[in-house]
Structure formats: C-alpha cells, structure tokens
Design a protein around this motif. Structure first.
Motif, PDB file in Angstrom:
ATOM      1  N   ARG A 163       0.919  -1.126  -0.042  1.00 50.41           N
ATOM      2  CA  ARG A 163       0.095  -0.198   0.071  1.00 50.41           C
ATOM      3  C   ARG A 163       0.678   1.228  -0.014  1.00 50.41           C
ATOM      4  O   ARG A 163       0.588   2.256  -0.670  1.00 50.41           O
ATOM      5  CB  ARG A 163      -0.893   0.076   1.226  1.00 50.41           C
ATOM      6  CG  ARG A 163      -1.840   1.257   1.452  1.00 50.41           C
ATOM      7  CD  ARG A 163      -2.699   1.114   2.554  1.00 50.41           C
ATOM      8  NE  ARG A 163      -1.751   1.291   3.747  1.00 50.41           N
ATOM      9  CZ  ARG A 163      -1.523   0.382   4.832  1.00 50.41           C
ATOM     10  NH1 ARG A 163      -2.261  -0.804   4.614  1.00 50.41           N
ATOM     11  NH2 ARG A 163      -0.884   0.699   5.661  1.00 50.41           N
ATOM     12  N   ASP A 164       1.801   1.323   0.874  1.00 52.71           N
ATOM     13  CA  ASP A 164       2.838   2.408   0.925  1.00 52.71           C
ATOM     14  C   ASP A 164       3.768   2.509   0.031  1.00 52.71           C
ATOM     15  O   ASP A 164       4.686   3.590  -0.381  1.00 52.71           O
ATOM     16  CB  ASP A 164       3.450   2.495   2.044  1.00 52.71           C
ATOM     17  CG  ASP A 164       2.630   2.569   3.503  1.00 52.71           C
ATOM     18  OD1 ASP A 164       1.463   2.858   3.329  1.00 52.71           O
ATOM     19  OD2 ASP A 164       3.133   2.217   4.458  1.00 52.71           O
ATOM     20  N   GLY A 208       7.703  -3.755  -0.857  1.00 51.99           N
ATOM     21  CA  GLY A 208       6.417  -3.895  -1.083  1.00 51.99           C
ATOM     22  C   GLY A 208       6.293  -3.827  -2.854  1.00 51.99           C
ATOM     23  O   GLY A 208       5.388  -4.644  -3.225  1.00 51.99           O
ATOM     24  N   LYS A 209       7.023  -2.922  -3.390  1.00 55.40           N
ATOM     25  CA  LYS A 209       6.697  -3.112  -5.123  1.00 55.40           C
ATOM     26  C   LYS A 209       7.239  -4.230  -5.489  1.00 55.40           C
ATOM     27  O   LYS A 209       6.886  -4.882  -6.364  1.00 55.40           O
ATOM     28  CB  LYS A 209       7.608  -1.929  -5.404  1.00 55.40           C
ATOM     29  CG  LYS A 209       6.831  -0.653  -5.318  1.00 55.40           C
ATOM     30  CD  LYS A 209       7.856   0.427  -5.954  1.00 55.40           C
ATOM     31  CE  LYS A 209       7.349   1.904  -5.526  1.00 55.40           C
ATOM     32  NZ  LYS A 209       8.143   2.892  -6.135  1.00 55.40           N
ATOM     33  N   GLU A 210       8.417  -4.877  -4.889  1.00 53.27           N
ATOM     34  CA  GLU A 210       9.062  -6.122  -5.166  1.00 53.27           C
ATOM     35  C   GLU A 210       8.090  -7.141  -5.144  1.00 53.27           C
ATOM     36  O   GLU A 210       7.902  -8.082  -5.947  1.00 53.27           O
ATOM     37  CB  GLU A 210      10.279  -6.565  -4.709  1.00 53.27           C
ATOM     38  CG  GLU A 210      11.141  -7.741  -5.046  1.00 53.27           C
ATOM     39  CD  GLU A 210      12.562  -7.569  -4.360  1.00 53.27           C
ATOM     40  OE1 GLU A 210      13.257  -8.828  -4.645  1.00 53.27           O
ATOM     41  OE2 GLU A 210      12.741  -6.804  -3.638  1.00 53.27           O
ATOM     42  N   PHE A 223       5.477  -9.822  -8.065  1.00 55.27           N
ATOM     43  CA  PHE A 223       5.311 -11.335  -8.093  1.00 55.27           C
ATOM     44  C   PHE A 223       3.802 -11.696  -7.827  1.00 55.27           C
ATOM     45  O   PHE A 223       3.354 -12.614  -8.511  1.00 55.27           O
ATOM     46  CB  PHE A 223       6.242 -11.883  -6.861  1.00 55.27           C
ATOM     47  CG  PHE A 223       7.463 -12.075  -7.118  1.00 55.27           C
ATOM     48  CD1 PHE A 223       8.186 -12.802  -7.826  1.00 55.27           C
ATOM     49  CD2 PHE A 223       8.223 -11.052  -6.493  1.00 55.27           C
ATOM     50  CE1 PHE A 223       9.437 -12.915  -8.344  1.00 55.27           C
ATOM     51  CE2 PHE A 223       9.664 -11.076  -6.755  1.00 55.27           C
ATOM     52  CZ  PHE A 223      10.436 -12.119  -7.605  1.00 55.27           C
ATOM     53  N   ILE A 224       3.055 -10.988  -6.885  1.00 55.85           N
ATOM     54  CA  ILE A 224       1.737 -11.297  -6.818  1.00 55.85           C
ATOM     55  C   ILE A 224       0.875 -10.937  -7.894  1.00 55.85           C
ATOM     56  O   ILE A 224      -0.051 -11.925  -8.334  1.00 55.85           O
ATOM     57  CB  ILE A 224       1.167 -10.627  -5.482  1.00 55.85           C
ATOM     58  CG1 ILE A 224       1.843 -11.154  -4.284  1.00 55.85           C
ATOM     59  CG2 ILE A 224      -0.233 -10.608  -5.486  1.00 55.85           C
ATOM     60  CD1 ILE A 224       1.666 -10.222  -3.062  1.00 55.85           C
ATOM     61  N   ASP A 225       1.252  -9.946  -8.754  1.00 50.51           N
ATOM     62  CA  ASP A 225       0.192  -9.561  -9.679  1.00 50.51           C
ATOM     63  C   ASP A 225       0.446 -10.585 -10.936  1.00 50.51           C
ATOM     64  O   ASP A 225      -0.358 -10.620 -11.734  1.00 50.51           O
ATOM     65  CB  ASP A 225       0.907  -8.099 -10.381  1.00 50.51           C
ATOM     66  CG  ASP A 225       0.093  -6.787  -9.493  1.00 50.51           C
ATOM     67  OD1 ASP A 225      -0.372  -7.225  -8.602  1.00 50.51           O
ATOM     68  OD2 ASP A 225       0.885  -5.680  -9.469  1.00 50.51           O
ATOM     69  N   ARG A 226       1.776 -11.112 -11.070  1.00 50.84           N
ATOM     70  CA  ARG A 226       1.843 -12.204 -12.059  1.00 50.84           C
ATOM     71  C   ARG A 226       1.254 -13.468 -11.647  1.00 50.84           C
ATOM     72  O   ARG A 226       1.308 -14.510 -12.279  1.00 50.84           O
ATOM     73  CB  ARG A 226       3.471 -12.298 -12.050  1.00 50.84           C
ATOM     74  CG  ARG A 226       4.149 -11.222 -12.931  1.00 50.84           C
ATOM     75  CD  ARG A 226       5.507 -11.561 -13.481  1.00 50.84           C
ATOM     76  NE  ARG A 226       6.474 -12.045 -12.608  1.00 50.84           N
ATOM     77  CZ  ARG A 226       7.305 -11.389 -11.892  1.00 50.84           C
ATOM     78  NH1 ARG A 226       7.280 -10.120 -11.982  1.00 50.84           N
ATOM     79  NH2 ARG A 226       8.031 -12.103 -10.788  1.00 50.84           N
ATOM     80  N   GLY A 227       0.644 -13.478 -10.249  1.00 56.04           N
ATOM     81  CA  GLY A 227       0.060 -14.853  -9.821  1.00 56.04           C
ATOM     82  C   GLY A 227       1.198 -15.595  -9.093  1.00 56.04           C
ATOM     83  O   GLY A 227       0.932 -16.954  -8.977  1.00 56.04           O
ATOM     84  N   ASP A 228       2.291 -15.188  -8.952  1.00 57.43           N
ATOM     85  CA  ASP A 228       3.424 -15.944  -8.427  1.00 57.43           C
ATOM     86  C   ASP A 228       3.364 -15.778  -6.813  1.00 57.43           C
ATOM     87  O   ASP A 228       3.017 -14.880  -6.469  1.00 57.43           O
ATOM     88  CB  ASP A 228       4.784 -15.634  -8.833  1.00 57.43           C
ATOM     89  CG  ASP A 228       4.965 -15.955 -10.535  1.00 57.43           C
ATOM     90  OD1 ASP A 228       4.298 -16.694 -10.834  1.00 57.43           O
ATOM     91  OD2 ASP A 228       5.448 -15.155 -11.177  1.00 57.43           O
ATOM     92  N   LEU A 249      11.487  -8.782   4.292  1.00 59.45           N
ATOM     93  CA  LEU A 249      10.406  -7.812   4.836  1.00 59.45           C
ATOM     94  C   LEU A 249      10.210  -7.942   6.131  1.00 59.45           C
ATOM     95  O   LEU A 249      10.143  -7.280   7.089  1.00 59.45           O
ATOM     96  CB  LEU A 249       9.093  -8.315   4.099  1.00 59.45           C
ATOM     97  CG  LEU A 249       7.887  -7.541   4.078  1.00 59.45           C
ATOM     98  CD1 LEU A 249       7.896  -6.389   3.041  1.00 59.45           C
ATOM     99  CD2 LEU A 249       6.674  -8.272   3.556  1.00 59.45           C
ATOM    100  N   VAL A 250      10.175  -9.304   6.728  1.00 61.80           N
ATOM    101  CA  VAL A 250       9.803  -9.539   8.044  1.00 61.80           C
ATOM    102  C   VAL A 250      10.979  -9.074   8.962  1.00 61.80           C
ATOM    103  O   VAL A 250      10.754  -8.561   9.984  1.00 61.80           O
ATOM    104  CB  VAL A 250       9.466 -11.264   8.231  1.00 61.80           C
ATOM    105  CG1 VAL A 250       9.308 -11.430   9.751  1.00 61.80           C
ATOM    106  CG2 VAL A 250       8.095 -11.430   7.536  1.00 61.80           C
ATOM    107  N   ALA A 251      12.395  -9.678   8.628  1.00 64.74           N
ATOM    108  CA  ALA A 251      13.316  -9.291   9.298  1.00 64.74           C
ATOM    109  C   ALA A 251      13.437  -7.738   9.667  1.00 64.74           C
ATOM    110  O   ALA A 251      13.843  -7.235  10.563  1.00 64.74           O
ATOM    111  CB  ALA A 251      14.602  -9.952   8.703  1.00 64.74           C
ATOM    112  N   SER A 252      13.158  -6.985   8.466  1.00 67.64           N
ATOM    113  CA  SER A 252      13.582  -5.506   8.549  1.00 67.64           C
ATOM    114  C   SER A 252      12.735  -5.009   9.331  1.00 67.64           C
ATOM    115  O   SER A 252      13.070  -3.947  10.222  1.00 67.64           O
ATOM    116  CB  SER A 252      13.385  -4.982   7.413  1.00 67.64           C
ATOM    117  OG  SER A 252      12.052  -5.004   6.444  1.00 67.64           O
TER     118      SER A 252
END
Length: 236
Positions: free
Chosen positions: A67-68, A73-75, A79-84, A94-97
């Motif tokens: 969202r931000d 997030g863009k990365e 992947f999600i937009d490609r269905g991956d 993401l989580v560790a940061s």
C-alpha cells in the motif's frame, strides 16, 4: 533459574554451534504457529495484552508495504500481480527488517515462516527464541469454519454457533445477505489444513530440534490459554 533452557541460533552457524541460553532476562522473540481456524488470532491477542509483546503479522506487514509503495512492497507486488508466490528472500527481508526496527522491544511474530527454508533464513537474520504451537484437531477446526458466514460488503464475520446474526442469513447492520465462501466449505477446509500440515511439519521439527518449541493441545482457546499463559510466565 530456568529449568529448561531454550536455544538461540546466532547468525547462520551450523546446528552444532547453537548456543543454549535462558530466555529470562533477555528479549523475548516469540513465534506463534497454528492452522487456520485454530484460534491463533485470539491467543495472539491475549499474549500481546498480557505480556506486552509487539504483534507483527506477516500478512498485515506485506499489505502495508504494498500500500505504501516501499521498495520491498513493490517487489512483492510484482510477483503477486503475476500470480506467483513471493520468494523466500523477499519475505524474509520484509519480516526481518520490521523486526529489527523494534530494537530491544519484545515481539510476537504471526503468519511467518511457513516453510523450513524460510525458518532457517529468518533464524539467521532475527532469531526466534520462543515458539508456541497450537495443536487443535482438524475436525474441531472444520466444525468451526463450516458455520462461518460473511457479509461481503464489509467483511463482517458471523458464526452460526458462536456469533449468529440476529436474523438468519442477514447482516446485522445492513440486512443484506450473508454468504459462505467456497474455501470455508468442509471439503475445502480439510484440503487447506492438509496442505498446512505438510508445509508446517518440517518447521515444527526445526524449532523442536532446537528446544524452543512448546505444543499446546486442545479444542477451545479459553482452555488452551491458561497453559500458554503459565508457560510464558515460567520462561519470561
């Protein structure tokens, strides 16, 4: 004195180099694991309420980054937009940061890791030292979820047994029809649970071999909670 020491993994050392240290007096870095419908959300809320841990949900975190429009997030969105599936290295980053931002604050991680490689990679970045596993029978979970109905417009959730609508089949606030999602039907729920079991078993074995996992068996959150509470009090 802690009667049963817990294990921390420092960096990416081989299993034989793990150091054993007590959690008492150190920052609590906790993980909760449980199948969909196991009551994980309820138990998580009670842990956060009573022990002052910061709740970190991988799902909420991923949605916030997308969202931000952050770099991670863009990365992930690409992947999600490609269905991956989002690759392990992206999710771990993401989580560790986010966990590292908390500094000395104790935390409770929810929703990640889902596979053993993810667990190993996360342990190298931000080591977990307490793992709570909610072991609820699949038949109990299916019974809970099969009675779940949703108001599609708002996302309000009803349960015909525990939280029924005032008028059968209708949303309390709008009077609109409720629906049952296809993946809440018993056959779909069982399939999801079997996939969860297959993916999670190696994760549980990984943490169990380190001596930091505790299993909690039961069918009701309110009956499981006193045991979780007593355990956390004994080690924190």
């Amino acid at each position: 004195m802690l009667s049963k020491p817990l294990t921390l993994l420092f960096c990416s050392a081989p299993r034989s180099f793990y150091a054993t240290v007590p959690v008492r007096g150190k920052k609590t870095c906790a993980l909760i694991i449980g199948a969909p419908g196991s009551g994980k959300g309820t138990i998580s809320n009670w842990i956060v309420r009573d022990f002052g841990l910061t709740h970190v949900s991988s799902g909420d975190l991923l949605r916030a980054h997308m969202r931000d429009g952050t770099t991670l997030g863009k990365e992930a969105k690409a992947f999600i937009d490609r269905g991956d599936l989002v690759p392990d290295n992206v999710m771990v980053g993401l989580v560790a940061s986010e966990l590292k931002k908390l500094g000395d604050k104790p935390w409770l991680l929810d929703g990640f890791p889902r596979t053993q490689p993810q667990a190993e990679a996360l342990q190298a970045e931000t080591p977990v030292n307490v793992v709570v596993n909610l072991d609820v029978p699949f038949d109990t979970i299916i019974d809970r979820i099969k009675d779940r109905w949703i108001h599609p417009g708002s996302g309000r959730v009803y349960n015909l047994i525990f939280n029924p609508p005032k008028v059968a089949g209708k949303d309390d606030e709008t009077g609109e029809d409720l629906i049952q999602r296809d993946d809440d039907k018993p056959e779909s729920v069982r399939n999801r649970l079997e996939v969860f079991k297959a993916n999670t078993a190696p994760v549980l074995d990984f943490y169990r071999s380190m001596g930091i996992l505790k299993d909690f068996h039961g069918t009701e959150s309110k009956k499981i909670w006193p045991h979780v509470e007593a355990y956390l009090k004994s080690i924190m």
